[in-house]
Design a protein around this motif. Structure first.
Motif, PDB file in Angstrom:
ATOM      1  N   SER A 152    -118.361  96.090  37.763  1.00  0.00           N
ATOM      2  CA  SER A 152    -117.527  97.232  37.378  1.00  0.00           C
ATOM      3  C   SER A 152    -116.257  96.777  36.677  1.00  0.00           C
ATOM      4  N   LEU A 153    -115.705  95.626  37.097  1.00  0.00           N
ATOM      5  CA  LEU A 153    -114.528  95.093  36.423  1.00  0.00           C
ATOM      6  C   LEU A 153    -114.850  94.709  34.982  1.00  0.00           C
ATOM      7  N   LYS A 154    -115.982  94.055  34.817  1.00  0.00           N
ATOM      8  CA  LYS A 154    -116.365  93.615  33.478  1.00  0.00           C
ATOM      9  C   LYS A 154    -116.595  94.793  32.541  1.00  0.00           C
ATOM     10  N   ALA A 155    -116.937  95.947  33.099  1.00  0.00           N
ATOM     11  CA  ALA A 155    -117.222  97.120  32.267  1.00  0.00           C
ATOM     12  C   ALA A 155    -115.964  97.887  31.878  1.00  0.00           C
ATOM     13  N   LEU A 156    -114.824  97.533  32.440  1.00  0.00           N
ATOM     14  CA  LEU A 156    -113.594  98.257  32.153  1.00  0.00           C
ATOM     15  C   LEU A 156    -113.020  97.853  30.797  1.00  0.00           C
ATOM     16  N   PRO A 157    -112.387  98.786  30.100  1.00  0.00           N
ATOM     17  CA  PRO A 157    -111.657  98.431  28.888  1.00  0.00           C
ATOM     18  C   PRO A 157    -110.445  97.572  29.249  1.00  0.00           C
ATOM     19  N   PRO A 158    -109.986  96.741  28.328  1.00  0.00           N
ATOM     20  CA  PRO A 158    -108.911  95.779  28.634  1.00  0.00           C
ATOM     21  C   PRO A 158    -107.679  96.405  29.275  1.00  0.00           C
ATOM     22  N   GLU A 159    -107.256  97.590  28.790  1.00  0.00           N
ATOM     23  CA  GLU A 159    -106.032  98.178  29.319  1.00  0.00           C
ATOM     24  C   GLU A 159    -106.178  98.602  30.776  1.00  0.00           C
ATOM     25  N   LYS A 160    -107.396  98.984  31.198  1.00  0.00           N
ATOM     26  CA  LYS A 160    -107.633  99.346  32.598  1.00  0.00           C
ATOM     27  C   LYS A 160    -107.930  98.121  33.460  1.00  0.00           C
ATOM     28  N   LEU A 161    -108.565  97.147  32.857  1.00  0.00           N
ATOM     29  CA  LEU A 161    -108.873  95.915  33.592  1.00  0.00           C
ATOM     30  C   LEU A 161    -107.598  95.229  34.062  1.00  0.00           C
ATOM     31  N   GLN A 162    -106.559  95.267  33.248  1.00  0.00           N
ATOM     32  CA  GLN A 162    -105.314  94.593  33.606  1.00  0.00           C
ATOM     33  C   GLN A 162    -104.737  95.137  34.908  1.00  0.00           C
ATOM     34  N   GLY A 163    -104.952  96.417  35.161  1.00  0.00           N
ATOM     35  CA  GLY A 163    -104.442  97.021  36.384  1.00  0.00           C
ATOM     36  C   GLY A 163    -105.173  96.574  37.643  1.00  0.00           C
ATOM     37  N   LYS A 164    -106.268  95.864  37.483  1.00  0.00           N
ATOM     38  CA  LYS A 164    -107.053  95.384  38.624  1.00  0.00           C
ATOM     39  C   LYS A 164    -106.746  93.926  38.977  1.00  0.00           C
ATOM     40  N   ARG A 165    -105.746  93.353  38.292  1.00  0.00           N
ATOM     41  CA  ARG A 165    -105.471  91.930  38.501  1.00  0.00           C
ATOM     42  C   ARG A 165    -105.214  91.577  39.958  1.00  0.00           C
ATOM     43  N   ASP A 166    -104.271  92.249  40.599  1.00  0.00           N
ATOM     44  CA  ASP A 166    -103.904  91.893  41.975  1.00  0.00           C
ATOM     45  C   ASP A 166    -105.058  92.132  42.937  1.00  0.00           C
ATOM     46  N   GLU A 167    -105.782  93.213  42.733  1.00  0.00           N
ATOM     47  CA  GLU A 167    -106.926  93.508  43.593  1.00  0.00           C
ATOM     48  C   GLU A 167    -107.980  92.417  43.467  1.00  0.00           C
ATOM     49  N   ALA A 168    -108.246  91.981  42.231  1.00  0.00           N
ATOM     50  CA  ALA A 168    -109.252  90.943  42.010  1.00  0.00           C
ATOM     51  C   ALA A 168    -108.824  89.615  42.627  1.00  0.00           C
ATOM     52  N   ARG A 169    -107.549  89.284  42.513  1.00  0.00           N
ATOM     53  CA  ARG A 169    -107.076  88.025  43.086  1.00  0.00           C
ATOM     54  C   ARG A 169    -107.111  88.073  44.615  1.00  0.00           C
ATOM     55  N   SER A 170    -106.838  89.257  45.191  1.00  0.00           N
ATOM     56  CA  SER A 170    -106.948  89.372  46.648  1.00  0.00           C
ATOM     57  C   SER A 170    -108.381  89.142  47.106  1.00  0.00           C
ATOM     58  N   LEU A 171    -109.338  89.682  46.360  1.00  0.00           N
ATOM     59  CA  LEU A 171    -110.738  89.475  46.707  1.00  0.00           C
ATOM     60  C   LEU A 171    -111.126  88.009  46.550  1.00  0.00           C
ATOM     61  N   ARG A 172    -110.615  87.378  45.491  1.00  0.00           N
ATOM     62  CA  ARG A 172    -110.872  85.943  45.323  1.00  0.00           C
ATOM     63  C   ARG A 172    -110.347  85.140  46.510  1.00  0.00           C
ATOM     64  N   ASP A 173    -109.127  85.464  46.970  1.00  0.00           N
ATOM     65  CA  ASP A 173    -108.551  84.755  48.118  1.00  0.00           C
ATOM     66  C   ASP A 173    -109.379  84.985  49.377  1.00  0.00           C
ATOM     67  N   ALA A 174    -109.923  86.198  49.518  1.00  0.00           N
ATOM     68  CA  ALA A 174    -110.783  86.475  50.669  1.00  0.00           C
ATOM     69  C   ALA A 174    -112.042  85.627  50.615  1.00  0.00           C
ATOM     70  N   PHE A 175    -112.624  85.479  49.432  1.00  0.00           N
ATOM     71  CA  PHE A 175    -113.796  84.621  49.286  1.00  0.00           C
ATOM     72  C   PHE A 175    -113.455  83.180  49.665  1.00  0.00           C
ATOM     73  N   ARG A 176    -112.306  82.711  49.248  1.00  0.00           N
ATOM     74  CA  ARG A 176    -111.910  81.333  49.570  1.00  0.00           C
ATOM     75  C   ARG A 176    -111.736  81.166  51.080  1.00  0.00           C
ATOM     76  N   TYR A 177    -111.231  82.213  51.717  1.00  0.00           N
ATOM     77  CA  TYR A 177    -111.092  82.159  53.177  1.00  0.00           C
ATOM     78  C   TYR A 177    -112.464  82.076  53.835  1.00  0.00           C
TER      79      TYR A 177
END
Length: 380
Positions: free
Chosen positions: A324-349
């Protein structure tokens, strides 16, 4: 940037060191039950007994002896006046009608002002805990006796670390922590302990139990009953007692408690229980319009147990999320940055917790996306 969890009143998930073979909880685990809130009591003075904490069970409040009996269950013959009970010499010991096990016990005692006798004959009584071990009550003010019979002694077994008594006629305070022995299949797995403060001074320091103790005979370790009465001794002296209460203590790991250093078997069982609760919670959070909270809860369950169906659920939801992130237009994708990084950190945990590997598909895809967007670089 401070995460949303960092500003909250509970520790975030995917934060402290994860559970291990002997600890079912993560460090700073938000799923760990909070301690009960109680109102502390007040300290006693020589003129007035203090108030017990709000969760204490009061055995004697200075008004009557209805919560005690003699050894045959009959009303006791000790005297109550001015907020205390006093031994009636020759009437025999008394015992609480209520039985209890591991506890914090508070009891105050006062040796007679009229000094008669010496050694064990002066102001003698005893506090007998469930199972029969005695914490000695004795007027030892300028009155030496054998060491393991001194006030504060685990009678017949362990002398007090120091003699910390006040003069006769003044109130002495015992605060006692009692943990009974634990046996399984006839073998001791926890010897039990007694810790005693006399007038605020440590006199028994987590002393291992060696049976009940007693006069002249060597005590031997043995099982104790799960519950028993508090007994107060009549040793022929008009010793006084007041302000008697106890607080039941939660089970130790050896008794099935789940706080502390547990066996691998107990840890595994508790981790499975926590994971099952989180999976049930996750299933109630389904929201197609915002799947992230449900997905994170499923991921949190994997910290405690990498259950195959939960792992598959996470893989499916995370793959759909990255798509779903990959399908977003660039201007909307940018708003998902913090959410995506939080999920990445959860995966690392989850990798740290050994719930997934670094090659877990959605994790790899998400990290590639974050790198491609330049979100892996910290702002200066």
């Amino acid at each position: 940037m401070m995460s949303a969890f960092a500003a909250s009143n509970v520790a975030p998930p995917f934060y402290g060191d994860p559970p291990d073979d002997n600890h079912p909880w993560a460090v700073h685990d938000r799923n760990r039950p909070l301690p009960p809130v109680i109102t502390p009591g007040t300290f006693s003075t020589q003129d007035q007994a203090g108030k017990p904490p709000s969760d204490a069970i009061v055995l004697f409040d200075g008004t009557d002896l209805s919560k005690f009996s003699d050894n045959k269950g009959n009303p006791v013959k000790w005297v109550v006046r001015d907020g205390y009970m006093e031994v009636t010499p020759g009437s025999g010991e008394i015992r609480s009608r209520e039985e209890f096990g591991d506890c914090q016990l508070h009891i105050e005692w006062c040796a007679p002002t009229k000094i008669e006798g010496s050694g064990q004959g002066r102001g003698n009584s005893g506090v007998f805990l469930p199972g029969g071990l005695e914490i000695q009550v004795l007027d030892n003010y300028n009155n030496p006796t054998y060491a393991d019979g001194t006030a504060g002694a685990y009678y017949g077994v362990m002398p007090p670390l120091v003699t910390a008594v006040r003069p006769p006629g003044q109130w002495q305070v015992y605060d006692i922590v009692f943990r009974r022995p634990v046996y399984k299949d006839g073998k001791v797995v926890d010897p039990g302990y007694v810790t005693v403060f006399l007038n605020g001074v440590l006199v028994q320091d987590h002393t291992p139990l060696e049976g009940a103790g007693g006069h002249m005979g060597r005590s031997r370790p043995r099982p104790f009953p799960e519950k028993g009465p508090l007994r107060l001794q009549d040793h022929g002296n008009p010793t006084r007692f007041r302000n008697i209460w106890y607080r039941p203590l939660p089970p130790r790991p050896s008794q099935g408690g789940t706080d502390g250093f547990l066996s691998p078997e107990a840890t595994l069982a508790k981790r499975k229980e926590i994971a099952a609760t989180l999976r049930e919670d996750a299933a109630k959070m389904a929201n197609p319009a915002n799947p992230v909270p449900e997905m994170m809860r499923w991921m949190e369950s994997l910290v405690y147990e990498a259950e195959p169906s939960a792992l598959k659920k996470v893989e499916q939801m995370a793959s759909a999320y990255v798509a779903s992130l990959k399908a977003l237009p660039p201007e909307k994708l940018q708003g998902k940055r913090d959410e995506a990084r939080s999920l990445r950190d959860a995966f690392r945990y989850l990798v740290r917790a050994k719930a997934i590997t670094n090659e877990f598909g959605p994790k790899v895809e998400l990290e590639n996306l974050i790198r491609d967007q330049g979100w892996d670089k910290q702002k200066k």
